[in-house]
Design a protein around this motif. Structure first.
Motif, PDB file in Angstrom:
ATOM      1  N   LEU A  63       7.916   8.871  -2.920  1.00 28.09           N
ATOM      2  CA  LEU A  63       8.707   8.881  -3.986  1.00 28.09           C
ATOM      3  C   LEU A  63       9.657  10.031  -4.373  1.00 28.09           C
ATOM      4  O   LEU A  63      10.814   9.755  -4.485  1.00 28.09           O
ATOM      5  N   TYR A  66      12.459  10.181  -1.465  1.00 25.68           N
ATOM      6  CA  TYR A  66      13.429   9.015  -1.997  1.00 25.68           C
ATOM      7  C   TYR A  66      14.237   9.662  -3.238  1.00 25.68           C
ATOM      8  O   TYR A  66      15.693   9.687  -3.018  1.00 25.68           O
ATOM      9  N   GLU A 101      16.444   1.505  -9.555  1.00 27.77           N
ATOM     10  CA  GLU A 101      16.461   1.719  -8.183  1.00 27.77           C
ATOM     11  C   GLU A 101      15.097   2.229  -7.897  1.00 27.77           C
ATOM     12  O   GLU A 101      14.616   1.967  -6.818  1.00 27.77           O
ATOM     13  N   PHE A 105      11.875   0.567  -5.528  1.00 25.21           N
ATOM     14  CA  PHE A 105      11.460   1.330  -4.891  1.00 25.21           C
ATOM     15  C   PHE A 105       9.927   1.208  -4.813  1.00 25.21           C
ATOM     16  O   PHE A 105       9.024   0.928  -3.794  1.00 25.21           O
ATOM     17  N   SER A 108       8.392  -2.257  -4.509  1.00 31.91           N
ATOM     18  CA  SER A 108       8.453  -2.781  -2.997  1.00 31.91           C
ATOM     19  C   SER A 108       7.217  -2.428  -2.430  1.00 31.91           C
ATOM     20  O   SER A 108       6.424  -3.011  -1.645  1.00 31.91           O
TER      21      SER A 108
END
Length: 207
Positions: A63, A66, A101, A105, A108
């Protein structure tokens, strides 16, 4: 134990939000009481019960990676106060797409690891909308997918209803949102406390 994935502000921002809650509490009691160590002000991406197969360290590092690849800003504007049944008051952020978003992430990566217990299903969700009810029954958390609702929680009223005297303290929030740009600082994996609070940090990385 329930676990949450969140992002928390800088110490200065945390202190400012705590001070705002304290001012409101003198007029309208709210709980849980926000703090600098437990019950931290935060923005939750996902929360629930998870199976034991998860590697939380890998998740938080992924994370972090990302976030950095997307080059999101650490500074964000709070734009208004919103009421959400039953009895919750939230500070709403200006750029919800960024947080959606991040939620997507996380969800998912974790959706197949979520567990809902019989005890969870005893919770009163009658005031949730249909999508939130479906989310809670399936995953144990109401704010998922199209129902995701990025916010910083100010607290819940004692009687779990809208404060009839909200007009007496709304100016405190309006002054705060006009004055402050919040700075986000750390991604956390946390132990969920009473009323969904950010009770204890389990893992933490800077963004």
């Amino acid at each position: 134990m329930k676990v949450g994935i969140a992002i928390i502000p800088s110490p200065d921002t945390i202190e400012s939000i705590i001070e705002l809650q304290q001012k409101i509490i003198s007029i309208c009691p709210l709980y849980p009481i926000l703090g600098k160590v437990t019950n931290l002000p935060h923005i939750t991406f996902l929360q629930g019960r998870f199976d034991n197969s998860l590697n939380w360290l890998n998740l938080i590092l992924n994370l972090q990676d990302y976030w950095q690849r997307q080059q999101y800003s650490q500074k964000h504007k709070l734009i208004r106060l919103e009421y959400k049944s039953p009895g919750w008051y939230f500070l709403i952020l200006h750029q919800p797409l960024v947080f959606l978003e991040l939620h997507n992430f996380v969800f998912s990566a974790l959706k197949n690891n979520l567990i809902v217990t019989e005890e969870d299903l005893k919770k009163d969700i009658s005031l949730y909308d249909d999508l939130e009810k479906n989310n809670y029954i399936k995953y144990g958390y109401r704010y998922i997918g199209n129902a995701f609702y990025p916010h910083i929680t100010l607290g819940q009223t004692i009687d779990k209803s809208r404060d009839p005297n909200q007009a007496d303290w709304i100016h405190l929030v309006e002054s705060f949102t006009t004055k402050y740009i919040i700075k986000l600082e750390r991604i956390t994996i946390y132990q969920v406390g009473e009323h969904g609070s950010h009770a204890q940090i389990l893992y933490s990385v800077n963004i």
